[in-house]
Design an enzyme around this catalytic site. Structure first.
Site, PDB file in Angstrom:
ATOM      1  N   HIS A   1       0.565  -0.789   4.173  1.00  0.00           N
ATOM      2  CA  HIS A   1      -0.679   0.074   4.612  1.00  0.00           C
ATOM      3  C   HIS A   1      -0.918   1.258   3.765  1.00  0.00           C
ATOM      4  CE1 HIS A   1      -3.597   2.561   7.082  1.00  0.00           C
ATOM      5  NE2 HIS A   1      -3.689   1.438   7.906  1.00  0.00           N
TER       6      HIS A   1
ATOM      7  N   ASP B   1       7.867   2.711   8.190  1.00  0.00           N
ATOM      8  CA  ASP B   1       6.269   2.884   8.811  1.00  0.00           C
ATOM      9  C   ASP B   1       6.560   1.814   9.957  1.00  0.00           C
ATOM     10  OD1 ASP B   1       3.874   2.410   9.640  1.00  0.00           O
ATOM     11  OD2 ASP B   1       3.035   2.086   7.686  1.00  0.00           O
TER      12      ASP B   1
ATOM     13  N   GLN C   1       3.306  -0.692  13.139  1.00  0.00           N
ATOM     14  CA  GLN C   1       3.060  -2.168  13.952  1.00  0.00           C
ATOM     15  C   GLN C   1       4.489  -2.606  14.294  1.00  0.00           C
ATOM     16  OE1 GLN C   1       0.174  -3.190  14.465  1.00  0.00           O
ATOM     17  NE2 GLN C   1      -0.969  -1.995  13.125  1.00  0.00           N
TER      18      GLN C   1
ATOM     19  N   LYS D   1      -1.664   3.416  18.897  1.00  0.00           N
ATOM     20  CA  LYS D   1      -1.185   1.880  18.841  1.00  0.00           C
ATOM     21  C   LYS D   1      -0.379   1.695  19.960  1.00  0.00           C
ATOM     22  CE  LYS D   1      -1.965   1.976  13.782  1.00  0.00           C
ATOM     23  NZ  LYS D   1      -3.252   1.163  13.558  1.00  0.00           N
TER      24      LYS D   1
ATOM     25  N   CYS E   1      -6.829  -1.977   5.108  1.00  0.00           N
ATOM     26  CA  CYS E   1      -5.954  -0.798   4.249  1.00  0.00           C
ATOM     27  C   CYS E   1      -4.591  -1.286   3.809  1.00  0.00           C
ATOM     28  CB  CYS E   1      -5.788   0.314   5.360  1.00  0.00           C
ATOM     29  SG  CYS E   1      -7.035   1.059   6.109  1.00  0.00           S
TER      30      CYS E   1
HETATM   31  N1  PLP Z   1       0.850   1.836   9.025  1.00  0.00           N
HETATM   32  C1  PLP Z   1       0.448   0.839   9.298  1.00  0.00           C
HETATM   33  C2  PLP Z   1       1.435  -0.289   9.381  1.00  0.00           C
HETATM   34  C3  PLP Z   1      -0.750   0.831  10.236  1.00  0.00           C
HETATM   35  O1  PLP Z   1      -1.095  -0.302  10.554  1.00  0.00           O
HETATM   36  C4  PLP Z   1      -1.536   1.713  10.345  1.00  0.00           C
HETATM   37  C5  PLP Z   1      -2.612   1.729  10.948  1.00  0.00           C
HETATM   38  O2  PLP Z   1      -3.570   0.720  11.066  1.00  0.00           O
HETATM   39  C6  PLP Z   1      -1.123   3.172   9.649  1.00  0.00           C
HETATM   40  C7  PLP Z   1       0.072   3.091   9.025  1.00  0.00           C
HETATM   41  C8  PLP Z   1      -1.799   4.092   9.852  1.00  0.00           C
HETATM   42  O3  PLP Z   1      -2.125   4.568  11.288  1.00  0.00           O
HETATM   43  P1  PLP Z   1      -2.865   5.750  11.573  1.00  0.00           P
HETATM   44  O4  PLP Z   1      -4.217   5.660  10.988  1.00  0.00           O
HETATM   45  O5  PLP Z   1      -2.930   5.859  13.208  1.00  0.00           O
HETATM   46  O6  PLP Z   1      -2.343   7.219  10.933  1.00  0.00           O
END
Ligand code: PLP
Length: 413
Positions: free
Chosen positions: A128, A205, A208, A231, A369
């Site tokens: 992401h 990260d 998910q 999430k 993203c």
């Molecule tokens: N990493 C992953 C795999 C994500 O799916 C997301 C959000 O969709 C993020 C990071 C970023 O999360 P946030 O926008 O809540 O900081």
């Protein structure tokens, strides 16, 4: 208490606790297949937001009056809750404003002090942007190198793809627990073990991951792990950074100000120990407290039961979508968590999302993203259906029916 007899998984009973899932859009019952973007909130979480802002509200760590002490106790209890959720110690849990903030914190604090010219960072092609851009920016500013591990989206991720990039200059391996586009589950333990062997730090990260299955950071052996509260059935504005205490103790603060100090003199300031060293200013008080309530809610069902259910729904959805002529699933590996991405021969993903929305079906369309992943596989965008504890087989029936409508509109039937 979330399943009536506490034995069988009662998805209708779970769904009934989510006010948003019981509303209509475009005069049709909402079919919510966008949980990877943000999970809907159960009533227990919503009630707690109201309660903590209405009668239990005050600032934390600085008042001696009753309400401030109560708010501080609730805030710190939530930290205990999160630490149990991840099997970490409380001093290793930092509340941030979200996963993005958690990643940036380490990119600045660790990166600016530990990375040197010509050092190397390994990422995967499935990041992401939140776990890509901060490291890319760090690499540019330090004249360090980014190395990208590729893999075939239809296969499991093979750790060899990381091993073959590693050198004695590798200082960090950052990767997702689960891809937000493909649903691929990464071999976290093996990658963290490998990072240790070569003297690099590991950053997972977990956005998910922690929302679908239990995470034990000690067992995984990661140095850092992060996720976002929104999430995990919780509020926006709060995220969690787990960090190995030994590293947290050594690296400098990221933000400077109130609440993160030990003592401030005109010529010198000393800092609080972790985690407060990394929580400058008024923290996201209510979101952090309510994240603990969201974890309580999840624990009443059990992430293992939730994941067992979600797996069946994903398998069902996969077969259903795969059986429609002209629907091509991106990431055919069936061992996936949470999401199914696809493209259609006859329509752009934005058109698909707009048409199915009029049928009451909420999906995500775009690059998610993850532009490097899209670019690597010559895609501009995909449509993504994603699930949570409340998703049922019938949600995928609704999606499949509305995709047939897309085909009709675009003359593919
Ligand atoms: N990493 C992953 C795999 C994500 O799916 C997301 C959000 O969709 C993020 C990071 C970023 O999360 P946030 O926008 O809540 O900081």
């Amino acid at each position: 208490m979330l399943t009536k007899d506490k034995k069988t998984y009662d998805v209708d009973f779970i769904k009934s606790q989510f006010p948003a899932l019981n509303r209509k859009v475009w005069d049709k019952p909402l079919c919510y297949l966008d949980s990877a973007a943000s999970m809907q909130k159960p009533k227990m979480v919503l009630d707690s937001i109201v309660n903590n802002y209405s009668v239990n509200y005050s600032n934390v760590h600085r008042g001696l009056h009753f309400l401030s002490e109560q708010a501080t106790i609730s805030y710190e209890n939530s930290r205990v809750n999160v630490s149990k959720f991840l099997n970490a110690s409380e001093s290793e849990i930092i509340f941030t404003s979200g996963a993005t903030a958690a990643i940036n914190l380490i990119a600045y604090s660790w990166g600016n002090t530990s990375l040197k010219k010509d050092d190397e960072i390994i990422l995967t092609i499935a990041e992401h942007h939140a776990n890509f851009v901060p490291w890319q920016n760090l690499a540019h500013s330090k004249e360090a190198k980014l190395r990208i591990a590729y893999f075939n989206p239809d296969d499991e991720f093979d750790i060899e793809e990381i091993k073959k990039l590693a050198t004695d200059k590798t200082k960090l391996i950052a990767f997702p627990h689960v891809s937000n586009v493909l649903g691929t589950i990464f071999p976290v333990k093996e990658i963290c073990q490998f990072a240790k062997e070569i003297g690099a730090i590991s950053f997972v990260d977990g956005c998910q991951g922690a929302i679908h299955f239990g995470v034990d950071v000690k067992n995984l052996g990661c140095d850092f792990y992060c996720f976002s509260g929104h999430k995990l059935y919780g509020p926006t504005g709060v995220g969690v950074l787990y960090g190995n205490y030994e590293i947290l103790d050594k690296i400098p603060p990221f933000l400077y100000g109130g609440d993160m100090i030990d003592e401030v003199k005109i010529n010198k300031t000393t800092f609080a120990d972790p985690p407060l060293k990394f929580e400058a200013g008024t923290p996201p008080i209510v979101p952090a407290i309510v994240l603990g309530v969201a974890i309580d809610w999840v624990n009443t069902i059990g992430l293992d039961k939730i994941f067992e259910h979600e797996k069946k729904v994903i398998e069902y959805g996969f077969e259903k979508l795969d059986s429609i002529n002209g629907v091509n699933i991106f990431g055919k590996n069936k061992n996936k968590a949470g999401v199914i991405s696809f493209v259609m021969d006859c329509a752009h993903s934005h058109d698909i999302a707009t048409i199915v929305d009029r049928e009451g079906v909420a999906v995500r369309a775009g690059h998610h993203c993850a532009q490097p992943l899209m670019e690597a596989f010559n895609l501009v965008s995909t449509t993504r259906a994603s699930v949570g504890s409340y998703t049922s087989f019938s949600d995928f029936d609704r999606l499949a029916d509305s995709l047939i409508k897309v085909k009709k509109i675009f003359g593919d039937l």
